[in-house]
Design a protein around this motif. Structure first.
Motif, PDB file in Angstrom:
ATOM      1  N   LEU A  74       0.831  -1.199   0.000  1.00 16.23           N
ATOM      2  CA  LEU A  74       0.000   0.000   0.000  1.00 16.23           C
ATOM      3  C   LEU A  74       0.869   1.254   0.000  1.00 16.23           C
ATOM      4  N   SER A  75       1.895   1.269   0.843  1.00 12.61           N
ATOM      5  CA  SER A  75       2.798   2.424   0.907  1.00 12.61           C
ATOM      6  C   SER A  75       3.481   2.657  -0.425  1.00 12.61           C
ATOM      7  N   GLU A  76       3.860   1.583  -1.087  1.00 16.10           N
ATOM      8  CA  GLU A  76       4.541   1.707  -2.379  1.00 16.10           C
ATOM      9  C   GLU A  76       3.586   2.251  -3.444  1.00 16.10           C
ATOM     10  N   LEU A  77       2.353   1.792  -3.423  1.00 15.99           N
ATOM     11  CA  LEU A  77       1.378   2.229  -4.415  1.00 15.99           C
ATOM     12  C   LEU A  77       1.046   3.713  -4.278  1.00 15.99           C
ATOM     13  N   VAL A  78       0.793   4.152  -3.055  1.00 15.61           N
ATOM     14  CA  VAL A  78       0.429   5.563  -2.872  1.00 15.61           C
ATOM     15  C   VAL A  78       1.630   6.476  -3.102  1.00 15.61           C
ATOM     16  N   ALA A  79       2.827   5.905  -3.000  1.00 19.39           N
ATOM     17  CA  ALA A  79       4.021   6.711  -3.238  1.00 19.39           C
ATOM     18  C   ALA A  79       4.238   6.980  -4.725  1.00 19.39           C
ATOM     19  N   VAL A  80       3.827   6.040  -5.579  1.00 15.75           N
ATOM     20  CA  VAL A  80       4.076   6.197  -7.011  1.00 15.75           C
ATOM     21  C   VAL A  80       2.858   6.727  -7.773  1.00 15.75           C
TER      22      VAL A  80
ATOM     23  N   SER B 140      -2.936   8.012  -3.595  1.00 15.10           N
ATOM     24  CA  SER B 140      -2.624   8.689  -2.339  1.00 15.10           C
ATOM     25  C   SER B 140      -3.778   9.580  -1.889  1.00 15.10           C
ATOM     26  N   ALA B 141      -4.450  10.207  -2.864  1.00 15.31           N
ATOM     27  CA  ALA B 141      -5.545  11.133  -2.550  1.00 15.31           C
ATOM     28  C   ALA B 141      -6.742  10.427  -1.919  1.00 15.31           C
ATOM     29  N   LEU B 142      -6.819   9.099  -2.035  1.00 15.13           N
ATOM     30  CA  LEU B 142      -7.960   8.370  -1.487  1.00 15.13           C
ATOM     31  C   LEU B 142      -7.883   8.219   0.028  1.00 15.13           C
ATOM     32  N   GLY B 143      -6.673   8.323   0.566  1.00 20.94           N
ATOM     33  CA  GLY B 143      -6.506   8.236   2.020  1.00 20.94           C
ATOM     34  C   GLY B 143      -6.774   6.871   2.608  1.00 20.94           C
TER      35      GLY B 143
ATOM     36  N   ALA C   7     -17.825   8.618  -9.808  1.00 22.68           N
ATOM     37  CA  ALA C   7     -17.364   7.695 -10.845  1.00 22.68           C
ATOM     38  C   ALA C   7     -16.014   8.120 -11.412  1.00 22.68           C
ATOM     39  N   SER C   8     -15.808   9.426 -11.579  1.00 23.75           N
ATOM     40  CA  SER C   8     -14.537   9.913 -12.124  1.00 23.75           C
ATOM     41  C   SER C   8     -13.370   9.558 -11.212  1.00 23.75           C
ATOM     42  N   THR C   9     -13.578   9.643  -9.903  1.00 19.91           N
ATOM     43  CA  THR C   9     -12.524   9.304  -8.947  1.00 19.91           C
ATOM     44  C   THR C   9     -12.222   7.812  -8.991  1.00 19.91           C
ATOM     45  N   ARG C  10     -13.274   6.995  -9.102  1.00 15.95           N
ATOM     46  CA  ARG C  10     -13.076   5.550  -9.173  1.00 15.95           C
ATOM     47  C   ARG C  10     -12.327   5.154 -10.449  1.00 15.95           C
TER      48      ARG C  10
ATOM     49  N   SER D  61      -8.819   3.221 -10.564  1.00 16.76           N
ATOM     50  CA  SER D  61      -8.710   1.969 -11.309  1.00 16.76           C
ATOM     51  C   SER D  61      -7.594   2.047 -12.349  1.00 16.76           C
ATOM     52  N   ALA D  62      -7.512   3.178 -13.055  1.00 14.77           N
ATOM     53  CA  ALA D  62      -6.458   3.357 -14.059  1.00 14.77           C
ATOM     54  C   ALA D  62      -5.080   3.330 -13.410  1.00 14.77           C
ATOM     55  N   ALA D  63      -4.969   3.940 -12.234  1.00 17.82           N
ATOM     56  CA  ALA D  63      -3.686   3.960 -11.524  1.00 17.82           C
ATOM     57  C   ALA D  63      -3.282   2.561 -11.100  1.00 17.82           C
TER      58      ALA D  63
END
Length: 249
Positions: free
Chosen positions: A26-32, A37-40, A59-62, A66-68
């Motif tokens: 999780l830490s690695e994903l939000v770092a890149v 990261s904005a999801l908290g 929907a735009s945030t999801r 998902s793309a990330a």
């Protein structure tokens, strides 16, 4: 409904998403990925839960999340596992559309479902590192196309075997004094299959045949082939039209 491979997929995700190492991932994903990261999210399971419409995010945030995650699918197989677990409703929809493999080479629905999950796994890794506006839709499109081709190949092989058997029976009937049967007119797809496997065709002819096969059978669009470097749009359309005219003559 055949869900054993799907149930196994969900169980594996449920077991591993909270196991040792998930916090580090999780830490690695939000770092890149700033969009993640904005999801908290405070856990890996919680991060993937944000993809569920019931979570309440726009929907735009999801879609951004998902793309990330698809871009990070090659980072760790657990990312791909989580994405597949979230894509289960879409995979079940594809299974229903294809009658759980009833028209294909699979011996039963469970074998088809195993291939359905396997193709989704392969599809995700082929998408890793790239950005897609609608990632799940693109994944399901790729899975459906691969399974459609498996069904088409099975039907073509079955028809070919039936034609060979029919020809053998016709020869046998002739030898026994029976009435000769009228030869069956091959379909355009059968003509295409024969042309693709017949040696001696010119380079230009084979290019046209491949183009018809890619667009009419595998489902690629001309725009996709242009993007892959296959040629200019106008020349591809002209080449396909010429080849189809020859096949249907």
């Amino acid at each position: 409904m055949p869900t054993d491979p799907i149930a196994s997929l969900r169980a594996e995700w449920s077991r591993r998403c909270r196991a040792a190492g998930s916090a580090e991932l999780l830490s690695e994903l939000v770092a890149v990925e700033p969009d993640l990261s904005a999801l908290g999210a405070t856990s890996l399971d919680g991060l993937f839960a944000t993809l569920d419409p019931r979570f309440g995010l726009p929907a735009s945030t999801r879609l951004l999340a998902s793309a990330a995650l698809v871009r990070c699918a090659g980072l760790d197989e657990l990312v791909a596992l989580g994405l597949l677990a979230r894509a289960v409703p879409g995979l079940i929809a594809v299974g229903r559309q294809l009658r759980w493999g009833g028209d294909g080479p699979w011996t039963d629905a469970s074998e088809f479902t195993a291939d359905l999950v396997s193709e989704a796994w392969i599809g995700l890794f082929s998408m890793a590192g790239q950005s897609f506006g609608y990632p799940e839709r693109e994944l399901l499109r790729r899975v459906r196309r691969r399974l459609d081709y498996a069904i088409y190949s099975h039907r073509r092989r079955t028809r070919r075997e039936a034609s060979a058997e029919e020809a053998s029976l016709s020869v046998l009937g002739d030898r026994q004094g029976g009435w000769p049967q009228q030869p069956r007119r091959a379909s355009t797809l059968e003509d295409l299959a024969v042309a693709l496997t017949t040696p001696g065709a010119s380079r230009e002819d084979r290019r046209g045949l491949r183009l018809v096969f890619q667009t009419r059978v595998l489902g690629y669009s001309i725009d996709e082939l242009v993007a892959s470097g296959a040629g200019a749009r106008r020349s591809l359309y002209a080449c396909r039209e010429k080849t189809e005219a020859a096949l249907c003559a």
